[in-house]
Write an enzyme that holds these catalytic residues in place. Structure first.
Site, PDB file in Angstrom:
ATOM      1  N   ASP A  99      -4.183 -15.922  32.761  1.00 51.96           N
ATOM      2  CA  ASP A  99      -2.744 -15.821  32.491  1.00 51.96           C
ATOM      3  C   ASP A  99      -2.391 -14.573  31.674  1.00 51.96           C
ATOM      4  OD1 ASP A  99      -3.969 -16.583  30.194  1.00 51.96           O
ATOM      5  OD2 ASP A  99      -2.540 -18.172  29.677  1.00 51.96           O
ATOM      6  N   HIS A 152     -14.318  11.224  39.234  1.00 50.38           N
ATOM      7  CA  HIS A 152     -13.497  10.126  38.710  1.00 50.38           C
ATOM      8  C   HIS A 152     -14.282   9.254  37.720  1.00 50.38           C
ATOM      9  CE1 HIS A 152     -10.496  10.428  42.279  1.00 50.38           C
ATOM     10  NE2 HIS A 152     -10.285  11.342  41.353  1.00 50.38           N
ATOM     11  N   ASP A 157     -10.584  14.731  30.708  1.00 59.64           N
ATOM     12  CA  ASP A 157      -9.354  14.796  31.515  1.00 59.64           C
ATOM     13  C   ASP A 157      -8.505  13.630  31.041  1.00 59.64           C
ATOM     14  OD1 ASP A 157      -7.373  14.706  33.430  1.00 59.64           O
ATOM     15  OD2 ASP A 157      -8.726  15.007  35.136  1.00 59.64           O
ATOM     16  N   ASP A 169      -1.109  15.761  32.023  1.00 61.39           N
ATOM     17  CA  ASP A 169      -2.409  15.645  32.703  1.00 61.39           C
ATOM     18  C   ASP A 169      -3.202  16.909  32.364  1.00 61.39           C
ATOM     19  OD1 ASP A 169      -4.511  15.308  34.446  1.00 61.39           O
ATOM     20  OD2 ASP A 169      -3.322  15.464  36.280  1.00 61.39           O
ATOM     21  N   HIS A 221     -12.305  19.717  45.091  1.00 58.58           N
ATOM     22  CA  HIS A 221     -10.951  19.144  45.093  1.00 58.58           C
ATOM     23  C   HIS A 221      -9.919  20.265  45.179  1.00 58.58           C
ATOM     24  CE1 HIS A 221     -10.567  20.313  40.843  1.00 58.58           C
ATOM     25  NE2 HIS A 221     -11.758  19.771  40.636  1.00 58.58           N
ATOM     26  N   HIS A 255      -1.595  19.328  41.844  1.00 56.57           N
ATOM     27  CA  HIS A 255      -0.700  18.351  42.470  1.00 56.57           C
ATOM     28  C   HIS A 255       0.616  18.391  41.713  1.00 56.57           C
ATOM     29  CE1 HIS A 255      -1.789  15.867  38.967  1.00 56.57           C
ATOM     30  NE2 HIS A 255      -3.032  16.251  39.192  1.00 56.57           N
ATOM     31  N   HIS A 272       0.114  11.836  39.930  1.00 53.30           N
ATOM     32  CA  HIS A 272       0.140  12.516  41.226  1.00 53.30           C
ATOM     33  C   HIS A 272       1.543  12.264  41.747  1.00 53.30           C
ATOM     34  CE1 HIS A 272      -4.518  12.115  41.531  1.00 53.30           C
ATOM     35  NE2 HIS A 272      -4.129  12.979  40.633  1.00 53.30           N
ATOM     36  N   GLU A 278      -5.757  23.163  38.188  1.00 49.61           N
ATOM     37  CA  GLU A 278      -6.985  22.548  37.683  1.00 49.61           C
ATOM     38  C   GLU A 278      -8.229  22.842  38.516  1.00 49.61           C
ATOM     39  OE1 GLU A 278      -7.160  18.259  38.292  1.00 49.61           O
ATOM     40  OE2 GLU A 278      -5.075  18.271  38.917  1.00 49.61           O
ATOM     41  N   TYR A 326     -18.670  22.232  39.676  1.00 51.46           N
ATOM     42  CA  TYR A 326     -19.517  21.089  39.307  1.00 51.46           C
ATOM     43  C   TYR A 326     -20.882  21.265  39.955  1.00 51.46           C
ATOM     44  CZ  TYR A 326     -14.674  19.667  38.835  1.00 51.46           C
ATOM     45  OH  TYR A 326     -13.331  19.645  38.529  1.00 51.46           O
ATOM     46  N   ARG A 357     -14.017  21.787  34.312  1.00 50.50           N
ATOM     47  CA  ARG A 357     -12.667  21.846  34.881  1.00 50.50           C
ATOM     48  C   ARG A 357     -11.725  22.240  33.760  1.00 50.50           C
ATOM     49  NH1 ARG A 357     -12.458  17.374  37.301  1.00 50.50           N
ATOM     50  NH2 ARG A 357     -11.402  15.938  35.882  1.00 50.50           N
ATOM     51  N   GLU A 377      -7.551  22.255  33.165  1.00 49.62           N
ATOM     52  CA  GLU A 377      -6.307  21.799  33.805  1.00 49.62           C
ATOM     53  C   GLU A 377      -5.123  21.931  32.860  1.00 49.62           C
ATOM     54  OE1 GLU A 377      -6.209  17.560  34.782  1.00 49.62           O
ATOM     55  OE2 GLU A 377      -4.618  17.943  36.242  1.00 49.62           O
TER      56      GLU A 377
HETATM   57  N1  GLY Z   1      -6.235  13.152  36.089  1.00 50.23           N
HETATM   58  C1  GLY Z   1      -6.075  13.147  37.475  1.00 50.23           C
HETATM   59  C2  GLY Z   1      -6.027  14.494  38.019  1.00 50.23           C
HETATM   60  O1  GLY Z   1      -6.359  15.444  37.353  1.00 50.23           O
HETATM   61  O2  GLY Z   1      -5.599  14.699  39.116  1.00 50.23           O
HETATM   62 MN    MN Z   2      -4.494  16.533  37.682  1.00 46.90          MN
HETATM   63 MN    MN Z   3      -6.364  15.498  35.247  1.00 50.21          MN
END
Ligand code: GLY
Ligand code: MN
Ligand code: MN
Length: 434
Positions: free
Chosen positions: A36, A239, A256, A267, A346, A350, A357, A380, A384, A402, A404
């Protein structure tokens, strides 16, 4: 956000819908986490964008040109007993007085009232497929009208996806939205700086995560997505969110993490050495990613298209990896063959807004979207190199980087909202040594 902002948005979407249209938007459902216990409630972004109403069990209806009321809100009734447990509800009177509804009714009366409103309309604007239970309700109302057509009931002849109009609006951020995003970026930037200062070999990744969350919560914000705090090889898992490994001296730590302020997300990613000093190899990779990120940001200009920043990042990363001997061949051929994807798998960014996103099309027809003032995107790029790859010299293993930032498109060039976090290796080392 001021209630005038929401009224302006409703006027704009109603202008686009035109007379004869009716839009119906449901609030996000409450979700159970276990038994619950509920997940923290977060209103649906489209619903909130048009209403500023944060309660569950509500439906917003827009009927442009309707004389009695253009904006109708169905919501929970006041209930002193429930409010003792769950907190205050606006109720229909509050929806009118405080949230700008022209008229409001208890949600329990919706089945009686809404078919009558639909009956007077030609087109239903509704986004199918997001809230399946609500889709069934909408179809039920239409079926009910159709079954009464012999009695002269009229049925709308068109279903239109509301998100085409709404998501294009959401792509262009107003002054108030940019202010909220700037604040979200600033708070997240403070969190990243705090994490850099706190990080020591021997800590667990979640202890560093706690520094970020402390900073977010003390400004009343929440995380905008599950933070990624990955040391060493974990930085190469895109991820990664378990965040429970011990940090070792000599590793890089990739964080991140962003927060959500007044429904707007930041982000941000930074990568830094756990022990405060980059090794030679880490620094070589880091500087390629940094150069790629700066080259990509440079492309965030009015009139450029969506893919220009990505193309710039790919060029720098390919050339850099070739120079280090990690990729072999001519840069032009390596790019044509997509060889960089082995290390940069990647996209470069975005849209960013109420959703991390965020909504908005990346292409118009077959063409990449042209950048315009008010759009916000992330930039970003990353490299890797997970360990254990026999064709790659061991010295490069487990380096994952990375960088970003959140960037607003303006007539004067890119405006980096998240600029408050150190980004060059020297700046990062200086902060960690302080
Ligand atoms: N944190 C998700 C991305 O960088 O797209
Ligand atoms: Mn991002
Ligand atoms: Mn990110």
């Amino acid at each position: 956000m001021n209630i005038k902002e929401f009224a302006r948005r409703r006027r704009q979407i109603m202008r686009m819908m035109g007379p004869g249209g009716i839009a119906v938007l449901p609030a996000a459902p409450v979700k159970l986490r276990n038994r619950d216990v509920e997940y923290g409630y977060r209103q649906d972004s489209d619903f909130y964008y048009l209403t500023g109403f944060a309660e569950p069990e509500a439906v917003a209806v827009l009927v442009p040109g309707r004389k009695q009321a253009e904006y109708i809100l169905f919501c929970r009734e006041r209930n002193p007993e429930r409010e003792t447990w769950d907190g205050v509800r606006a109720g229909p009177d509050g929806a009118v007085a405080d949230f700008g509804a022209d008229d409001a009714f208890p949600i329990s009366d919706m089945d009686e009232i809404l078919p009558g409103l639909i009956e007077q309309s030609d087109r239903i604007y509704h986004t199918l497929g997001v809230h399946p239970d609500f889709d069934q309700q909408v179809l039920g109302w239409v079926r009910q009208l159709r079954s009464q057509s012999l009695k002269g009931m009229h049925t709308p002849h068109e279903f239109v996806a509301l998100d085409h109009l709404l998501h294009d609006m959401r792509l262009y951020k107003s002054r108030a939205e940019v202010a909220a995003m700037r604040r979200a970026a600033r708070i997240a930037a403070n969190g990243h700086r705090r994490a850099m200062r706190a990080c020591r070999p021997g800590m667990k990744e979640f202890e560093v995560e706690a520094e970020l969350i402390h900073e977010f919560r003390r400004h009343g914000t929440d995380i905008s997505y599950a933070p990624i705090v990955g040391g060493g090889r974990n930085a190469c898992t895109l991820h990664y969110t378990s965040n429970d490994a011990e940090l070792q001296a000599g590793e890089l730590l990739l964080i991140d993490a962003g927060c959500e302020y007044d429904y707007y997300a930041s982000d941000i990613t930074r990568t830094f050495p756990v022990g405060g000093k980059f090794s030679k190899e880490q620094r070589l990779i880091y500087d390629i990613v940094l150069e790629a990120q700066l080259a990509a940001i440079e492309q965030v200009r009015v009139g450029n298209h969506w893919n220009d920043p990505h193309d710039a990042a790919v060029r720098v990363i390919t050339k850099g990896l070739k120079k280090l001997g990690i990729l072999k061949g001519t840069p032009a051929q390596l790019i044509r063959d997509g060889k960089y994807r082995e290390f940069f798998m990647h996209r470069t960014g975005h849209w960013l807004g109420m959703d991390v996103h965020d909504v908005g099309d990346y292409k118009v027809g077959d063409e990449w979207r042209v950048l315009e003032p008010g759009m916000v995107l992330t930039v970003e790029p990353g490299i890797y190199i997970a360990g254990g790859r026999k064709n790659i010299a061991r010295k490069w293993w487990d380096i994952g980087v990375r960088i970003e930032d959140d960037v607003l498109v303006t007539a004067k060039g890119p405006d980096v909202l998240s600029r408050d976090v150190p980004k060059t290796a020297a700046e990062i080392e200086a902060l960690m040594a302080a």
